[in-house]
Motif scaffolding. Structure first.
Motif, PDB file in Angstrom:
ATOM      1  N   SER A 202      34.490  48.277  42.553  1.00  0.00           N
ATOM      2  CA  SER A 202      34.919  46.916  42.863  1.00  0.00           C
ATOM      3  C   SER A 202      36.124  46.550  42.004  1.00  0.00           C
ATOM      4  O   SER A 202      36.326  47.115  40.923  1.00  0.00           O
ATOM      5  CB  SER A 202      33.780  45.926  42.622  1.00  0.00           C
ATOM      6  OG  SER A 202      33.383  45.926  41.253  1.00  0.00           O
ATOM      7  N   VAL A 203      36.923  45.601  42.469  1.00  0.00           N
ATOM      8  CA  VAL A 203      38.145  45.194  41.786  1.00  0.00           C
ATOM      9  C   VAL A 203      37.932  43.838  41.116  1.00  0.00           C
ATOM     10  O   VAL A 203      37.483  42.882  41.755  1.00  0.00           O
ATOM     11  CB  VAL A 203      39.323  45.092  42.775  1.00  0.00           C
ATOM     12  CG1 VAL A 203      40.598  44.657  42.051  1.00  0.00           C
ATOM     13  CG2 VAL A 203      39.543  46.419  43.485  1.00  0.00           C
ATOM     14  N   VAL A 204      38.272  43.760  39.851  1.00  0.00           N
ATOM     15  CA  VAL A 204      38.173  42.497  39.120  1.00  0.00           C
ATOM     16  C   VAL A 204      39.145  41.480  39.715  1.00  0.00           C
ATOM     17  O   VAL A 204      40.310  41.786  39.959  1.00  0.00           O
ATOM     18  CB  VAL A 204      38.457  42.722  37.617  1.00  0.00           C
ATOM     19  CG1 VAL A 204      38.558  41.399  36.867  1.00  0.00           C
ATOM     20  CG2 VAL A 204      37.377  43.610  37.008  1.00  0.00           C
ATOM     21  N   ARG A 205      38.662  40.273  39.948  1.00  0.00           N
ATOM     22  CA  ARG A 205      39.456  39.226  40.586  1.00  0.00           C
ATOM     23  C   ARG A 205      40.212  38.347  39.598  1.00  0.00           C
ATOM     24  O   ARG A 205      41.300  37.850  39.898  1.00  0.00           O
ATOM     25  CB  ARG A 205      38.525  38.308  41.388  1.00  0.00           C
ATOM     26  CG  ARG A 205      38.329  38.621  42.851  1.00  0.00           C
ATOM     27  CD  ARG A 205      37.755  39.957  43.171  1.00  0.00           C
ATOM     28  NE  ARG A 205      37.366  40.026  44.579  1.00  0.00           N
ATOM     29  CZ  ARG A 205      37.072  41.141  45.209  1.00  0.00           C
ATOM     30  NH1 ARG A 205      37.123  42.295  44.570  1.00  0.00           N
ATOM     31  NH2 ARG A 205      36.719  41.125  46.475  1.00  0.00           N
ATOM     32  N   GLU A 206      39.609  38.086  38.461  1.00  0.00           N
ATOM     33  CA  GLU A 206      40.120  37.060  37.548  1.00  0.00           C
ATOM     34  C   GLU A 206      41.416  37.434  36.840  1.00  0.00           C
ATOM     35  O   GLU A 206      42.145  36.551  36.373  1.00  0.00           O
ATOM     36  CB  GLU A 206      39.059  36.717  36.495  1.00  0.00           C
ATOM     37  CG  GLU A 206      37.867  35.969  37.024  1.00  0.00           C
ATOM     38  CD  GLU A 206      36.816  36.857  37.677  1.00  0.00           C
ATOM     39  OE1 GLU A 206      35.758  36.331  38.049  1.00  0.00           O
ATOM     40  OE2 GLU A 206      37.050  38.081  37.826  1.00  0.00           O
ATOM     41  N   PHE A 207      41.683  38.723  36.711  1.00  0.00           N
ATOM     42  CA  PHE A 207      42.876  39.176  36.006  1.00  0.00           C
ATOM     43  C   PHE A 207      43.749  40.004  36.938  1.00  0.00           C
ATOM     44  O   PHE A 207      43.263  40.597  37.901  1.00  0.00           O
ATOM     45  CB  PHE A 207      42.495  40.012  34.777  1.00  0.00           C
ATOM     46  CG  PHE A 207      41.661  39.274  33.778  1.00  0.00           C
ATOM     47  CD1 PHE A 207      42.237  38.363  32.904  1.00  0.00           C
ATOM     48  CD2 PHE A 207      40.290  39.482  33.704  1.00  0.00           C
ATOM     49  CE1 PHE A 207      41.477  37.682  31.978  1.00  0.00           C
ATOM     50  CE2 PHE A 207      39.517  38.806  32.781  1.00  0.00           C
ATOM     51  CZ  PHE A 207      40.108  37.893  31.915  1.00  0.00           C
TER      52      PHE A 207
END
Length: 290
Positions: A202-207
């Motif tokens: 999964s890909v981190v959204r916040e950064f």
């Protein structure tokens, strides 16, 4: 600002507008009329600024090379920080992270389930099987460069090795998506997301990535998840980072309440990140810092 052909160019090059960015502006105007989002002038670097960023990157790349040669099991993350700080200063640079919004160290060291902004500490000792991201940003003569690398300590698990490999592949998928005057920020985002998710991550959204060069963080924001054909068109002179963070489990994260900086995976899964500073050129890209 409306310029005539013989006025000095807005970019600060000192050249006449007609010999510098006049044709560039005409292309942007045409794209904007077609409904595309285009960069503002402050996102475009001139040749002098680009050369300044390259010189800064020479130090930034050198300190990451030095860490690559010395990082080992039994080393504290504070030792890594000291190594980076002393190298940067001895080469005439300034560690940009130090005291940035109160960050207490010269680099970030993020281990295993730490997503980013890990704070070096003499009590944090690297162990066999750890994976660690070292993120460095350097200032030289007021120009900034930024990059991070993953390191594998001793004998790591297949799970750990694979996430380190795949996130680097994600970075290069994003870089390959850059086609000057044709591709957009959404193309970078989609390329990263598609590769990560196709490998079960999964890909981190916040950064995300960001413009860089005259400041540590500039526009535009470079997301690592999104849709192709959306967002700002990529044009020559843009300098920004691509720095995907991918997780072995959920994309959800939380910030350490005690230090206010370090992000962790919410489910304790491994996380990994690679980062390069990219210059968009007329015929492709240049990797400035890596």
């Amino acid at each position: 600002m409306i310029l005539s052909r013989n006025d000095k160019c807005w970019c600060g090059s000192g050249q006449k507008y007609k010999k510098c960015h006049m044709n560039f502006d005409e292309k942007l105007k045409e794209l904007k009329q077609q409904g595309y989002e285009v960069p503002t002038r402050d996102m475009i670097k001139n040749n002098e600024q680009i050369e300044g960023i390259r010189k800064s990157a020479k130090i930034n790349n050198g300190l990451l090379d030095l860490i690559s040669e010395n990082i080992r099991e039994g080393m504290s993350t504070e030792e890594i920080n000291t190594l980076a700080h002393e190298y940067t200063v001895s080469n005439g640079g300034i560690p940009a992270d130090l005291n940035y919004d109160g960050f207490p160290k010269s680099i970030c060291t993020s281990i295993n389930d730490e997503v980013c902004h890990g704070i070096p500490n003499q009590d944090i000792i690297l162990k066999n099987g750890d994976i660690i991201n070292v993120d460095a940003t350097t200032i030289l003569n007021e120009y900034f460069s930024d990059a991070s690398r993953m390191f594998q300590i001793g004998e790591v698990s297949e799970e750990a090795r694979r996430i380190v490999d795949v996130v680097k592949e994600c970075l290069y998928k994003g870089i390959e998506a850059i086609k000057p005057w044709k591709s957009s920020l959404g193309d970078i985002a989609a390329a990263v997301q598609e590769h990560a998710e196709s490998n079960g991550y999964s890909v981190v959204r916040e950064f995300g990535g960001h413009g860089v060069g005259l400041h540590i963080h500039e526009e535009p924001f470079v997301s690592h998840f999104g849709k192709r054909g959306t967002g700002m068109i990529l044009v020559p002179g843009m300098v920004f980072t691509i720095e995907p963070m991918i997780n072995g489990g959920s994309h959800e994260i939380f910030i350490d309440e005690d230090n206010g900086w370090t992000a962790f995976t919410a489910d304790g899964a491994l996380s990994a990140q690679w980062e390069h500073t990219i210059l968009v050129t007329e015929d492709g890209i240049e990797i400035i810092s890596k």
